[in-house]
Motif scaffolding. Structure first.
Motif: not given
Length: 398
Positions: A194, A173, A299, A323-324, A320
């Protein structure tokens, strides 16, 4: 251009279905297992020869060849504790196979052995070392308890040492990449790549794997471990508007099942146990909401898989994941069962909102196909081997 011969070192790797016969207690499904397995296959399809040295869950063969040009060597004793004893056999294996290698690629999680082994193999081979940080014990690992604090202290120092002596570092990330750079890793040696998904695994019509479970249903997929927030999830289950399907196995399964019995909700929580990764697409296509209550998550491959399946997702606002997921899901504070139950019920009760979130998730998932991600890993290998990267190959960290 000739493809490199890569030694991949990882404490865990995608297991064969044979582990089902042995209880599947050694974290059989998880982000790093899926990542390393999918990446290995995608690179093999591009002609990259790979030797994978990893741990051995019960039931897995010591040696197999899952793809052309790929050999997987598994090491370790059948112990439920001190699994890092795999490092004894792994060290011998890495030393024996180092001559003739072009590059060593280490995958780092909550393990103290893999980085010293990778550094040793790279020096013996005279080859560059690439590191993918799945969990940073120094920068992002959340330590709870004496053992975890000791792991963070020792592992953080090992991680810093290895990152100073490697050619390239891959973070999953931008958040992690920023922390690596702030910690002293040169920005030109840091890439953001990623984990990914294989879209074909989430396409087509398939039968419902759990026809006995009423709809709408919530779904959890992952290791039954405190890090994954399984305790929070069970506490939330009693307030959910629909049944909960729990797919996975791990050290907290017995405690979770006991908590369900104590709460008197055994008819509303279904423990499906471990399922092979190729079955996850079908399981997700017959769910109505995916729940990801992790305490921390760099993530979270399951988030990407849920997005590819077009599921609305209720997840912890940690690591993360935001953000994803972006605005394609519902984010709640980790460790808050009331908030998780409210988020899940919101999605189950408002089908228009669920469809909107699912469509947004599927659109965002297009950036996470393994075909494109494997090409980006090859660009990192080229940079590590001394090929001049182009400006497009350098990932900017916002």
């Amino acid at each position: 251009m000739k493809r490199p011969h890569v030694l991949r070192l990882c404490s865990v790797f995608e297991p064969p279905d044979a582990v089902l016969a042995h209880g599947a207690r050694f974290d059989p499904i998880g982000g790093m297992q899926n990542h390393t397995g999918q990446l290995t296959r995608a690179l093999a399809a591009r002609g990259v020869r790979q030797t994978v040295v990893t741990g051995r869950p019960p039931g897995a063969p010591r040696r197999d060849a899952p793809s052309p040009g790929v050999v997987v060597l598994r090491h370790g004793l059948r112990l439920r504790a001190a699994r890092q004893l795999y490092c004894v056999g792994a060290a011998r294996s890495a030393w024996r196979h180092a001559p003739g290698l072009d590059l060593v690629h280490a995958h780092v999680g909550e393990d103290l052995a893999v980085l010293p082994l990778a550094r040793m193999a790279a020096e013996r081979a005279g080859a560059p070392l690439v590191i993918t940080v799945h969990t940073s014990l120094h920068h992002t690992f959340v330590a709870a308890g004496l053992r975890a604090r000791a792991l963070k202290a020792v592992g953080g120092r090992i991680e810093d040492w290895a990152e100073r002596h490697c050619a390239q570092v891959i973070g999953l990330t931008p958040r992690l990449a920023e922390r690596l750079i702030d910690g002293g890793v040169a920005a030109e040696r840091v890439r953001v790549i990623p984990s990914g998904v294989v879209p074909a695994e989430f396409a087509g019509d398939v039968a419902d794997p759990f026809p006995q479970v009423p709809r709408p249903r919530a779904l959890f997929v992952g290791r039954l471990h405190r890090q994954k927030g399984i305790e929070t999830l069970i506490q939330a289950a009693a307030a959910l508007r629909g049944p909960l399907v729990v797919v996975g196995d791990g050290p907290e399964r017995a405690a979770a099942e006991a908590a369900v019995r104590a709460a008197g909700i055994g008819d509303r929580v279904y423990f499906a146990g471990f399922r092979p990764h190729h079955a996850i697409g079908a399981i997700m296509r017959h769910a109505d909401v995916l729940v990801v209550p992790s305490v921390y998550e760099e993530l979270g491959t399951v988030v990407l898989e849920g997005m590819q399946a077009g599921l609305p997702i209720v997840a912890s606002d940690t690591g993360g994941i935001p953000g994803a997921l972006g605005d394609a899901g519902v984010l709640v504070a980790p460790g808050d069962p009331v908030a998780f139950a409210a988020g899940v019920n919101r999605v189950l009760e408002d089908r228009d909102e669920a469809e909107r979130l699912g469509a947004l998730a599927r659109e965002r998932a297009r950036a996470y196909g393994w075909d494109g991600l494997a090409e980006r890993v090859l660009e990192v290998y080229d940079a590590a081997l001394g090929f001049e990267p182009t400006a497009a190959e350098l990932v900017a960290v916002a």
